[in-house]
Structures are given as C-alpha cells and as structure tokens.
Design a protein around this motif. Structure first.
Motif, PDB file in Angstrom:
ATOM      1  N   ALA A 103      65.554 -44.003  -5.680  1.00 49.96           N
ATOM      2  CA  ALA A 103      66.829 -44.412  -6.085  1.00 49.96           C
ATOM      3  C   ALA A 103      66.753 -43.832  -7.695  1.00 49.96           C
ATOM      4  O   ALA A 103      65.696 -43.794  -8.161  1.00 49.96           O
ATOM      5  N   ASP A 104      67.745 -43.322  -8.295  1.00 52.12           N
ATOM      6  CA  ASP A 104      68.126 -43.158  -9.765  1.00 52.12           C
ATOM      7  C   ASP A 104      67.944 -44.543 -10.661  1.00 52.12           C
ATOM      8  O   ASP A 104      68.843 -45.292 -10.125  1.00 52.12           O
TER       9      ASP A 104
ATOM     10  N   THR B 118      61.063 -49.518  -7.582  1.00 59.25           N
ATOM     11  CA  THR B 118      61.952 -48.988  -6.619  1.00 59.25           C
ATOM     12  C   THR B 118      61.815 -47.455  -6.562  1.00 59.25           C
ATOM     13  O   THR B 118      61.835 -47.039  -7.550  1.00 59.25           O
TER      14      THR B 118
ATOM     15  N   ARG C 214      78.044 -43.596  -5.193  1.00 55.42           N
ATOM     16  CA  ARG C 214      76.912 -43.951  -4.448  1.00 55.42           C
ATOM     17  C   ARG C 214      76.799 -45.389  -4.385  1.00 55.42           C
ATOM     18  O   ARG C 214      77.015 -46.028  -5.335  1.00 55.42           O
TER      19      ARG C 214
ATOM     20  N   THR D 256      72.279 -48.820   1.191  1.00 56.00           N
ATOM     21  CA  THR D 256      71.204 -47.971   0.766  1.00 56.00           C
ATOM     22  C   THR D 256      71.351 -47.627  -0.576  1.00 56.00           C
ATOM     23  O   THR D 256      71.953 -46.561  -0.835  1.00 56.00           O
ATOM     24  N   PRO D 257      70.584 -48.291  -1.541  1.00 58.91           N
ATOM     25  CA  PRO D 257      70.955 -48.254  -2.815  1.00 58.91           C
ATOM     26  C   PRO D 257      70.321 -46.719  -3.332  1.00 58.91           C
ATOM     27  O   PRO D 257      69.386 -46.371  -2.927  1.00 58.91           O
ATOM     28  N   ARG D 258      71.183 -45.739  -3.964  1.00 62.91           N
ATOM     29  CA  ARG D 258      70.980 -44.645  -4.723  1.00 62.91           C
ATOM     30  C   ARG D 258      70.820 -44.753  -6.086  1.00 62.91           C
ATOM     31  O   ARG D 258      70.130 -43.970  -6.829  1.00 62.91           O
TER      32      ARG D 258
END
Length: 760
Positions: free
Chosen positions: A478-479, A475, A401, A454-456
C-alpha cells in the motif's frame, strides 16, 4: 405474461441487513399484491418485483418511507426488466461468495415491544435474558461475516426450537428472520459464577442483585464485553471498585432503571431524554441535582453524572432486582481494553470482581459504551462505540482507492474507506500497551473482511513513536500517506459536515506533532481536505519534563508564569508555595530547553490556569485539570480577559496576556469561578479576533472547530457565539468526536482527497 404487468430489479444499499428489512419488503409486496422475491447478498438487499406500474411506483416510495426503525438506506436503484407472469412473493436465500459491500447495523437497545414481553408473566419469554427481535438486540458485536444470516453470527451454535423457527419463518411475525432469535428453550443461558469460575446456586439475577446489595463487585457480561458493577449509593463499594480497578478519580457511569429515576438524579431536557431512551442508549453526561442519591466517589468533584438506561434484557432484569442505581464501568484495569472473551475475563477480572454474571453467547467484537454530552443543538460525541459503530460517515466525494487510516495514540480509532463510505471503528482505547495494540490489529482485520476492503492507501500520523504510525510503516502493498495531526482534526470536522473546504480551522487540543518537528496544540489553519497552511497559533511555552508536564499541571503553571512575566513572576502565588520544593528546578528546566520542547498547546494552557487557581496540580487522567477548570466556571459571568494578537508571520494569540490577567485577579481575591469564566471568554474572544484577521487575509468566512478542547461546552459556546455574531459560518462535530477519536476519519479523507487530486 399478464397484460399490464411490469417488473423491476431493485438494489438497496445501506444498513439493511439484520434490521427487519426483508420482512418489511415481503409485507409491503404482499400488501400491494406484487410477485417476485427479496434476498440478502454481500452488497445489501436485492429485489425483483412484478405488478402494475402504479403498484410498483407505490412500492418504491413505501420501501423507503416505511423502512424499519434501525434501517438506514444510503442508496436505492430500480431498473425495469421483462415481466415473467409469476405469482407470489418470497424471501430468497443468500448467495455465497459475493464480495461484501453491505453495511452492518450497530447493536440496539431492547425495544419497547420486547420489554413488554420480558415482564409479561403470560409471555413465553417472560424474564428471558436474551429476548430480541428485528428492531433490537445484538448486531455488530455478534457478526462474524456477511451476508448477515444466523450462520455468520455467534448465534450459529444455538439451534432454534420449533416455536422460534415458526416465528422466524412467519412473515407476519416481529421476529421474522431476526437472526439472534431465541427463547428459554433454545437460547443462551445465564449463570452466576464465583471469582474462581465455579457456578453458584439460585436464580442468577436475584443472586447477582444480592451481591450488589451486600457491597460486592459484580462482573456483568454485556453486548460488547464485561463491565464491573457496584451499588451507586454505596460509598464503600465504590471505593473498593476504585482501589481494585486502579481508577482513582475518573468518573463512573451509572445505570438507572428508567427516565423517572434519571430525573431524580440529574436535570433532563427533551434532548437528553431522547438520547437516554433511544436505540443507541449511550452514557449521557447530565447536570447533577443537588443531593442526588449516589456516592460522592462515583464522580468526585464533578457537576455532571454519566447516566445510562439499561440496554440489554440482562441489565433491565438486574435493575429491577436491585431496585436502585448501579455503577457500570468497563471490565478492565486502567489503560487495558475491555475484556470480552469469557476465559480472559475470568483471568483478568478475577482479582477485581467477587462474582461473574455470565452467559454462553460469544462476543465476536468488543465494544465500550458510547458517551454523549448534550448541548442544545451542539451535542458532543465524546466516545463513539456501542450503538454508533460501525455505521459509516458518508463522504462528499468517493475515494478512488480503498483507504486504511491508522488513527492517533489516545482515544484510538481506525477508519477504513470504500467509495463514499468511511467506517470509523468503535473506541479502541489508548495505544500504549500490547493488549490495546492487539485489539487494534484484530479490529482492522475484521473491518477489512466485513466490508470487503483491501487498503491501497494507508494513512498515519506524523509522530514517529505512535504505535499506530509504526503499524502503518510496517504495512506492505500500500502507499503511505502521512497526515499532520491538526490537519486531520480539521479534515475530520469537514468530513463530519460533508464539506470540502477551504476553511479557517481552529484546532485546539493537548499535543500533536507539527510538520516543523515541534509540538502543536493551539492552531489556526487554512485547510481543505488536501492540504493546509499554518496561519496562527497560541504563543508557545516550554513543556518542562515532556510528558511529566501532562501528568503534573503545576509544571505548566510554572512554565506559563515564567514566560508571561519574563522570568520574574510574582512570588506570592499559592501554586508556587504548594510546589516550592521543585519549582526552581522545573523553571530552570523550562528555560534550558533540555527535555522542555516548545508547545503551542491550548490544552496545556487550560491545565496551567487550573493549577494557578488551585484546581489540580496533578492529573489522574487525561484532561482532568481542564475539566475541573470548565466545571468551576460561573455560568453567569461573561466578561472576557483581554488578549492581544502578536505581530509576525503567524497570527499569534498572546497567552501571556491571559495568564497575567488570571494572576492579577487571583492576587486581588477574585473567586476561582469568576476567574475561570473570564479566562474561557478571554481565550474565545482572542481566537475570534484571530479568525477575523485571517478572514481579511484570505476571504474565508467559514470556521471549523476541532480538537479535544472542544469537548469543553463553555468554550465551544463562547467561541461559536462570537464567531457567528461576527458573520462566520461555524462547523462543529456532529457524529464523530472532536477529540483524537476523530483523527482516523480526518487521516482517511485527507489520503483519499490527495489520491483523487493526484489523478486529475
């Protein structure tokens, strides 16, 4: 369809936009008499080519082998498709709306062809301050979006004149589809302003050079922001700049017009010359020649000078007009990000500069100059910015991801990852104020847009008070992945070498938050990209006064001496007499444990020894005392102080042995140069012994070296040499700083590796 014809669809990924790749494809296809087209899109370059099978095979080979100088091909795929029987080869327009997946070239120094034209009275771009072509000029700092076409850059507001348009559209011209193309008739213009913003009469370059000759401070708008300049041989001007900028002792960089001038100031080898004259054009830290004709205040007490060749036409023109070396330092007050917007620069630098050499091409992304320390095969990237960012680090495994890594606090960078590409940002600065934090936030948003991310997963340091950690915790969607500081250092070194581990990791730096809520900084780890085990350390000592001990190395001397001598250090040391008024209080503070956390810091040990040797009781900038200790060392001395390994759960290097050895030689009248060298070699020998013990316990024979201490070339060479002589394979940083500028890469690859492991 013509008999014997074949057709292929080709996709090229990498740094292939804005570097003359489409003209290269067009010229190659015409030479081989192929039909089809080439174009840019969000993923890179797309090609359809039709011709004989033999010509198509040659086309694919030459496509890579003869690529333009600034291109970097990461992947090329070719798929057979039905032939169409068409004629001619053309450059197609860029489709809109495709998801960005291409790469953006770093800014590149003015090439030799453009320089020849710049100083040719017969050329129409004679003395044009913005001359460029497909092989050089602004890239990353002017790009707003992809695909990389002129409307997506800050050159969009400059309409091409007829002659520039003809060159731009001519496949045989060096400026074919060079997006920043311009000339005196249609390009940006240069002006000289007084501090209040009023335009000054006369030729801007000549008048600016006159300001330098008269001892004034000049602000110069460059590729990634404003710089402050003074004549490098003018002691009074250098002193004025230091006073105004509030930069008391940290060295300044110096611009020299050419390699001959550089040789007059410093000792150069082929590696240094290649760095200075190459397209990246960083500041290169070089041994200073005795009697070098620069003011002592440029780099007070330093054996090295940071030299740089002019890398824009403006800098070349100024160097020729001034006819001497000039200081070029970031346009800011200490601890602020470099100014890059015109109005902000006039406001922030108005009290620092006497004149402003400006132009009207906007800078979209700020970027400081990069700094390199050459090292005979082990060059060290001290600061990675202009000329290097945003070229990605290619990873050994793809990230499942998208990842955002928020970095550390000092020497801050961030990193975003998609698949195998890790984009480490340009140097942002120290995240200790609003302006730098805002630069970080803006940078993240730009990278997300530019690279379609798109950071997950959002990775961050364990330290709860880092502004980067707080940003991560805020944030949404996101994890979060918390990564220990020194694990991130070792993971960064692994990623820099496309390795997975496990390895023995030596992480030596100033301070980092440990997973046991104590302060670490001299660590031996067994680590891979997923996890680590702390297996060794330097013996910890108190940090009396917390951050005050970083600014005042004599406090670390007091703590180390008290620890090494069991509370009864010698009374006759000069470091004690120099600080007699507060010595007892600081020693008591260290013993109390109140505002004196234990720290196993290698950086603070270097500080303590420097202070004991009289090389600095206070530090005006981070690492100053440790730098002074390295530079004082006698290179001909190779003896090593003995230091034992203490028994216990961790392999513990007894720093007390080293401190006592230092003190014995100080009291015996041995020179600081000899003592410094023996200390460096002693710590290297003890660290190598610790790695040998860990090899016996783990079977691992690869060691990764990371952390800010490994900017110290003497210590790096001493430790790496000892490890290699004892059969270890040694990994060091090659493209990414070993200091905290590399932390974001380490955080990113740890987050990605854990994510991949969780999916197995």
């Amino acid at each position: 369809m013509s008999s014997g014809k074949a057709r292929i669809s080709v996709r090229v990924e990498g740094i292939v936009q804005g570097v003359g790749f489409r003209p290269h494809v067009h010229a190659l296809a015409r030479r081989l008499r192929l039909a089809g087209w080439v174009g840019n899109d969000g993923g890179g370059v797309f090609i359809e080519a039709e011709g004989s099978p033999e010509d198509l095979a040659r086309f694919q080979t030459d496509l890579c082998e003869q690529a333009p100088p600034l291109a970097a091909i990461h992947r090329m795929t070719a798929t057979p498709i039905p032939a169409r029987g068409e004629r001619g080869f053309r450059i197609a327009g860029s489709p809109q709306g495709s998801a960005p997946a291409t790469l953006v070239s770093p800014d590149a120094a003015t090439c030799g062809d453009c320089l020849a034209e710049l100083f040719d009275p017969a050329d129409r771009r004679f003395l044009h301050p913005f001359i460029n072509c497909t092989n050089c000029g602004p890239r990353f700092t002017v790009v707003k979006d992809v695909p990389y076409d002129r409307p997506a850059t800050t050159m969009a507001g400059f309409a091409m004149c007829g002659e520039c348009e003809r060159e731009y559209l001519d496949p045989e011209d060096r400026r074919f589809h060079a997006q920043p193309i311009c000339c005196p008739d249609c390009g940006p213009t240069l002006r000289l302003l007084e501090a209040g913003g009023r335009s000054l009469p006369g030729d801007p370059i000549e008048e600016a050079a006159g300001l330098l000759r008269s001892g004034r401070v000049l602000a110069v708008k460059g590729l990634g922001g404003y710089h402050l300049a003074v004549g490098a041989a003018d002691e009074d001007a250098v002193r004025t700049l230091r006073t105004r900028k509030h930069r008391e002792e940290k060295p300044f960089a110096v611009v020299v017009p050419d390699l001959d001038a550089a040789r007059g100031l410093c000792e150069l080898d082929s590696e240094a010359e290649a760095l200075l004259a190459g397209p990246r054009s960083p500041i290169v830290l070089l041994p200073r020649r005795p009697g070098a004709a620069v003011a002592e205040g440029v780099a007070p007490g330093h054996r090295r000078l940071g030299l740089m060749l002019p890398y824009t036409p403006v800098h070349h023109l100024l160097a020729r007009a001034f006819a001497g070396p000039y200081v070029l330092t970031s346009g800011n007050l200490s601890d602020e990000p470099i100014a890059h917007q015109d109005g902000d620069a006039l406001d922030r630098l108005g009290g620092l500069a006497d004149g402003f050499l400006v132009h009207d091409r906007p800078i979209h992304v700020r970027g400081d100059d990069s700094v390199i320390l050459p090292g005979r095969g082990r060059s060290i990237v001290v600061r990675r910015s202009r000329g290097y960012a945003p070229q990605p680090v290619m990873l050994s495994d793809p990230a499942p991801r998208h990842v955002l890594a928020c970095g550390a606090e000092l020497k801050h960078t961030f990193c975003v990852v998609r698949e195998r590409q890790a984009f480490v940002s340009q140097h942002i600065g120290d995240l200790e104020n609003y302006e730098t934090m805002w630069s970080f936030i803006e940078g993240v948003e730009h990278f997300r847009r530019l690279f379609g991310i798109t950071p997950r997963l959002v990775a961050h340091d364990l330290h709860p008070e880092y502004l980067s950690t707080k940003y991560a915790l805020d944030t949404e969607g996101a994890d979060l992945v918390a990564v220990q500081h020194h694990h991130a250092h070792i993971a960064s070194c692994l990623a820099d070498n496309q390795e997975r581990g496990p390895v023995i990791g030596v992480a030596f730096d100033g301070l980092g938050y440990g997973d046991d809520d104590t302060l670490w900084g001299g660590e031996l780890l067994v680590a891979d990209l997923v996890d680590f085990t702390r297996t060794g350390r330097l013996s910890p000592v108190p940090l009396p006064g917390g951050t005050a001990a970083i600014r005042q190395p004599w406090r670390m001397a007091a703590a180390h001496l008290d620890s090494a001598y069991g509370g009864a250090p010698p009374q006759d040391l000069q470091v004690r007499s120099r600080n007699q008024g507060r010595w007892a209080d600081v020693t008591a503070l260290a013993r109390s444990g109140t505002n004196a956390p234990l720290a196993s810091s290698a950086g603070r040990l270097f500080d303590a020894v420097a202070s004991i040797l009289g090389l600095g009781d206070t530090a005006a900038y981070e690492g100053q005392a440790a730098i002074a200790l390295e530079q004082s060392a006698d290179p001909a001395e190779h003896a090593a102080y003995p230091a034992g390994l203490l028994d216990g759960d961790l392999v513990t290097i007894d720093s007390g042995d080293l401190v006592r050895a230092v003190v014995e030689d100080v009291r015996a009248g041995v020179s600081p140069a000899i003592i410094s060298a023996r200390f460096h070699h002693g710590l290297a020998a003890a660290t190598a012994d610790g790695c040998v013990r860990l090899r016996a316990a783990t079977g691992l024979s690869t060691v990764a070296l990371s952390g800010g201490v490994f900017q110290n070339q003497l210590f790096l060479a001493a430790l790496a040499g000892r490890l290699e002589s004892r059969g270890f394979r040694v990994l060091t940083h090659r493209r990414i700083p070993p200091n905290d500028g590399g932390i974001s890469l380490g955080q990113a690859v740890v987050a990605a590796a854990r994510d991949a492991a969780d999916r197995c």
